[in-house]
Design a protein around this motif. Structure first.
Motif, mmCIF file in Angstrom:
data_model
loop_
_atom_site.group_PDB
_atom_site.id
_atom_site.type_symbol
_atom_site.label_atom_id
_atom_site.label_comp_id
_atom_site.label_asym_id
_atom_site.label_seq_id
_atom_site.Cartn_x
_atom_site.Cartn_y
_atom_site.Cartn_z
ATOM 1 N N LEU A 337 51.074 37.688 45.993
ATOM 2 C CA LEU A 337 50.725 38.178 47.212
ATOM 3 C C LEU A 337 49.366 38.651 46.941
ATOM 4 C CD1 LEU A 337 53.774 40.969 47.317
ATOM 5 C CD2 LEU A 337 53.356 39.061 48.689
ATOM 6 N N LEU A 338 48.543 39.389 47.937
ATOM 7 C CA LEU A 338 47.092 39.845 47.820
ATOM 8 C C LEU A 338 46.293 38.648 47.409
ATOM 9 C CD1 LEU A 338 47.317 43.327 46.004
ATOM 10 C CD2 LEU A 338 46.929 42.728 48.511
ATOM 11 N N HIS A 339 46.522 37.446 48.391
ATOM 12 C CA HIS A 339 45.847 36.236 47.839
ATOM 13 C C HIS A 339 45.686 35.816 46.777
ATOM 14 C CE1 HIS A 339 44.194 37.122 52.042
ATOM 15 N NE2 HIS A 339 43.857 38.326 51.586
ATOM 16 N N GLY A 340 46.901 36.037 46.013
ATOM 17 C CA GLY A 340 47.031 35.357 44.618
ATOM 18 C C GLY A 340 46.756 36.393 43.457
ATOM 19 N N ASN A 341 46.263 37.469 44.000
ATOM 20 C CA ASN A 341 45.937 38.827 43.047
ATOM 21 C C ASN A 341 47.199 39.385 42.352
ATOM 22 O OD1 ASN A 341 43.248 38.045 42.806
ATOM 23 N ND2 ASN A 341 42.956 39.481 44.568
ATOM 24 N N PHE A 445 56.242 42.826 38.726
ATOM 25 C CA PHE A 445 55.038 42.441 39.502
ATOM 26 C C PHE A 445 53.905 42.296 38.256
ATOM 27 C CE2 PHE A 445 57.148 44.563 42.718
ATOM 28 C CZ PHE A 445 56.869 43.665 43.922
ATOM 29 N N LYS A 446 52.841 41.504 38.348
ATOM 30 C CA LYS A 446 51.808 41.669 37.576
ATOM 31 C C LYS A 446 50.580 41.571 38.506
ATOM 32 C CE LYS A 446 49.306 38.902 34.032
ATOM 33 N NZ LYS A 446 48.977 37.659 33.437
ATOM 34 N N TYR A 447 49.635 42.418 38.313
ATOM 35 C CA TYR A 447 48.420 42.553 38.994
ATOM 36 C C TYR A 447 47.251 42.111 38.220
ATOM 37 C CZ TYR A 447 44.729 44.917 41.994
ATOM 38 O OH TYR A 447 43.921 45.094 42.709
ATOM 39 N N GLU A 448 46.701 41.216 39.112
ATOM 40 C CA GLU A 448 45.285 40.569 38.383
ATOM 41 C C GLU A 448 44.032 40.854 39.221
ATOM 42 O OE1 GLU A 448 46.205 36.341 38.045
ATOM 43 O OE2 GLU A 448 47.443 36.618 36.267
ATOM 44 N N LYS A 449 43.353 41.766 38.599
ATOM 45 C CA LYS A 449 42.351 42.151 39.334
ATOM 46 C C LYS A 449 41.196 41.144 39.603
ATOM 47 C CE LYS A 449 42.602 47.199 38.590
ATOM 48 N NZ LYS A 449 41.758 48.472 37.904
#
Length: 449
Positions: A337-341, A445-449
């Motif tokens: 999600l979020l353009h891959g982030n 979920f994993k969030y990559e800034k």
């Protein structure tokens, strides 16, 4: 064949300042007046390929038409390409809330640039001369200016070049007379309606009565100030490298480092002026450095935010508080999600699953989630129940305790199940959707800034 001193001085100026070469055509702005006709004659005589470009602003009735016909005839007689355009400058000025002078300037240079691209020309040559440079300095002084304004007109500004800056109006008129070249006279140049005309017709004659060589003295000062400006700009550039901190799309200015500079105001003036901030705002920004956080200063496209220890420069092109960034109606077994982030995966809850303590991860009981899931910006009044706590608390209080800067808060993203905040992305998850022994399916979920 010998070259006249007038031509020679311009040739040497063009060569020294690297204004033109013979590699391509030159767009020449020609009004029909003495200055532009002399410019065209000089460039043609020096062997440059010229495109005559004339603007009719329709401000002087029959005189405007006379100028256009004269310029077209000159182009025909000298066997040069002729381009023309007609503008309603008065309407443009009213519509865009600018002076007629500024309207003409904007329309003229925008069109010249179109022609430059069309002809793939190397430059746009305009006929400003030494007297114009002197008048501009005085005009800038009257309006208030910095060191850039004191250096007046530059020989080059992007693709715009000024080959005649080394000669005076008197030199130009003598040159045209010697070569029998005619030109037209703009009657408005003899009227004291515009500020520049008042300087030319009233102020400079008074100064010449005090010092007959005042034009030369002022122009010499301009040249000296250009040397000073080069040193000044080098110092400002060095300070920028030592002070500014670039973090993604934001530029941070540490307040303490700013205060230690020899002139914080001069530094901010040079750094912020290209971003649209004006002198009065910069004075206020300096004053805010000793105050509380939260003050915001706006230019047309940028903002300065006063945070605890920083001034932060950012673009105004951002989502408003509470803006929904992404809406998720359903999920596959895994995806992004979020353009891959933001990565996710769904899996069974068994003894092989290992919980990560990394804040970039969050896991929830999938069956407790209410769709659609919403990813949005935070807004005033938001509350959530942090993992391990029973009661809810305001997000603003949480951000304050975590020492979030104003930019960090503005950038914070929230994952919501229905109307309930379940995770501050990259930070802390909420308690109500935790994985327990009764959980059958987990979403991670994993969030990559």
């Amino acid at each position: 064949m010998s070259v006249s001193p007038f031509l020679q001085s311009i040739h040497e100026f063009v060569e020294d300042k690297k204004l033109l070469d013979k590699s391509g055509p030159v767009i020449v702005g020609v009004s029909g007046g003495a200055d532009s006709i002399a410019l065209l004659h000089v460039l043609k005589s020096l062997g440059y390929s010229c495109i005559v470009c004339h603007c009719n602003f329709n401000l002087r009735g029959e005189e405007s038409l006379r100028d256009r016909n004269f310029t077209r005839q000159i182009a025909f007689e000298w066997n040069l390409p002729f381009e023309e355009i007609s503008f309603d400058a008065s309407c443009y000025a009213m519509t865009n809330n600018v002076s007629v002078e500024m309207a003409c300037r904007q329309l003229r240079y925008d069109w010249f640039e179109e022609k430059r691209k069309q002809y793939r020309a190397q430059a746009i040559a305009v006929a400003h001369h030494r007297d114009d440079s002197v008048e501009t300095l005085l005009l800038n002084l009257i309006r208030g200016t910095g060191i850039a304004g004191l250096t007046s007109m530059k020989p080059r500004n992007g693709f715009v070049v000024r080959p005649l800056l080394t000669v005076s109006r008197k030199d130009i008129e003598s040159y045209l007379s010697e070569h029998g070249v005619s030109y037209v006279v703009d009657c408005t140049n003899l009227e004291s309606v515009y500020i520049r005309n008042k300087i030319r017709l009233q102020v400079l004659p008074l100064l010449r009565s005090i010092n007959p060589s005042v034009d030369h003295s002022i122009y010499s000062s301009i040249l000296n100030l250009r040397e000073v400006e080069s040193v000044y700009k080098a110092a400002i550039h060095e300070q920028e490298q030592n002070v500014l901190e670039y973090k993604g799309e934001y530029i941070y200015i540490p307040v303490e480092k700013l205060k230690q500079l020899p002139s914080p105001k001069a530094f901010l003036f040079e750094f912020l002026t290209p971003y649209g901030f004006v002198s009065e705002q910069i004075t206020e920004i300096i004053s805010s450095c000793g105050g509380i956080s939260g003050k915001v200063f706006l230019s047309r496209n940028y903002r300065i935010v006063k945070d605890r220890e920083y001034l932060i420069l950012e673009s105004q092109e951002r989502e408003e508080a509470g803006t929904v960034v992404e809406k998720i109606e359903s999920l596959e077994e895994c995806g992004t999600l979020l353009h891959g982030n933001l990565l996710y995966r769904c899996l069974d809850n068994d003894e092989t699953y290992c919980f990560s303590r990394d804040k970039s991860y969050a896991c929830f009981d999938l069956d407790k989630l209410v769709f659609p899931l919403i990813i949005r910006r935070w807004e005033t009044g938001d509350r959530f129940t942090p993992f391990g706590m029973r009661g809810s608390r305001k997000l603003s209080d949480y951000f304050r305790d975590k020492k979030y800067s104003l930019i960090d808060k503005a950038n914070a993203l929230l994952l919501c199940s229905g109307n309930t905040i379940i995770w501050i992305l990259g930070e802390r998850a909420a308690d109500g959707y935790r994985v327990t022994v009764d959980t059958k399916r987990i979403i991670e979920f994993k969030y990559e800034k």
